[in-house]
Write a protein that holds these residues in place. Sequence first.
Motif, PDB file in Angstrom:
ATOM      1  N   GLY A 159       0.820  -1.215   0.000  1.00 59.44           N
ATOM      2  CA  GLY A 159       0.000   0.000   0.000  1.00 59.44           C
ATOM      3  C   GLY A 159       0.847   1.255   0.000  1.00 59.44           C
ATOM      4  N   GLU A 160       1.854   1.308   0.888  1.00 52.54           N
ATOM      5  CA  GLU A 160       2.737   2.462   0.965  1.00 52.54           C
ATOM      6  C   GLU A 160       3.603   2.563  -0.290  1.00 52.54           C
ATOM      7  N   LEU A 161       4.059   1.429  -0.795  1.00 53.83           N
ATOM      8  CA  LEU A 161       4.850   1.443  -2.031  1.00 53.83           C
ATOM      9  C   LEU A 161       4.058   2.060  -3.178  1.00 53.83           C
ATOM     10  N   ASN A 162       2.820   1.610  -3.367  1.00 58.52           N
ATOM     11  CA  ASN A 162       2.013   2.137  -4.469  1.00 58.52           C
ATOM     12  C   ASN A 162       1.713   3.622  -4.290  1.00 58.52           C
ATOM     13  N   ARG A 163       1.550   4.045  -3.041  1.00 57.32           N
ATOM     14  CA  ARG A 163       1.321   5.475  -2.783  1.00 57.32           C
ATOM     15  C   ARG A 163       2.542   6.291  -3.196  1.00 57.32           C
ATOM     16  N   LEU A 164       3.726   5.848  -2.783  1.00 59.88           N
ATOM     17  CA  LEU A 164       4.957   6.545  -3.134  1.00 59.88           C
ATOM     18  C   LEU A 164       5.195   6.512  -4.643  1.00 59.88           C
ATOM     19  N   TRP A 165       4.888   5.383  -5.255  1.00 61.76           N
ATOM     20  CA  TRP A 165       5.086   5.229  -6.695  1.00 61.76           C
ATOM     21  C   TRP A 165       4.218   6.217  -7.472  1.00 61.76           C
ATOM     22  N   ARG A 166       2.947   6.317  -7.099  1.00 63.32           N
ATOM     23  CA  ARG A 166       2.059   7.270  -7.779  1.00 63.32           C
ATOM     24  C   ARG A 166       2.506   8.706  -7.515  1.00 63.32           C
ATOM     25  N   LYS A 167       2.892   8.988  -6.287  1.00 64.30           N
ATOM     26  CA  LYS A 167       3.313  10.343  -5.921  1.00 64.30           C
ATOM     27  C   LYS A 167       4.522  10.788  -6.728  1.00 64.30           C
ATOM     28  N   ASN A 168       5.412   9.864  -7.009  1.00 62.06           N
ATOM     29  CA  ASN A 168       6.639  10.196  -7.723  1.00 62.06           C
ATOM     30  C   ASN A 168       6.525  10.012  -9.232  1.00 62.06           C
TER      31      ASN A 168
END
Length: 229
Positions: free
Chosen positions: A157-166
Amino acid sequence: LNVLRRTLDFAVNLEQIPANPFRKQYEMPEASSARSKEVYTLDRAADMLAKVEGMPYEAAYILAAFGGCRTGESLGVRVEDVREIQAGSVRFAAVAVKRQAGFLSGSVTDTLKTESSVRETLIPEPWCDALLKVRDAREADGERWMTPHKGTTLGTGELNRLWRKNGGGIPFANLRNSWRTYAQFEWRVPSDVLELLMGHKLPGVTGRHYLRPSVEQLAEDFAASYVKE
């Protein structure tokens, strides 16, 4: 909405606007559960690697984009799981894939998608250099995980959030599809080698019951066909 409708009714009556937009029935867009099928080219994957250098999920990116790992698998790798090997003239990072992270950070299980998903995968040069560099840095810092997060590993969940943010541009899960495409059509690695590196069983009785190549044997076949950048 009631207040807005009545307010703009005055504007319609005074002929200031042709119609009251708040009197129109709102239509919900059709819902779609289909995931994007967009993939990276090898050039775009290489460009993104430069952008994620130093990011918390750099190792996970390399494992997915250049090693064909599923999202959870890419987060379940420990420092001890990564080693360097050579086959022919090609160096690889050989990575043991035997656990996966869940949605929440710190939620890790030893159960993968299928029994055959437990494997070692290969990241060829020059991409292995980045992963080995991260491994050495994590080891120097006393970290156990390749993608550390507060003493444990990052969750999907956190990985996908960071991935979208970046600005990843495609779902992180599609990196596996990207790898499968350019590994065959640009690196020219045989399809059966790639299937085994993905954790898939080859078809037929031989694939189900007899073929058990070591990662060193797969590396030899990989290296024999590998078209370097």
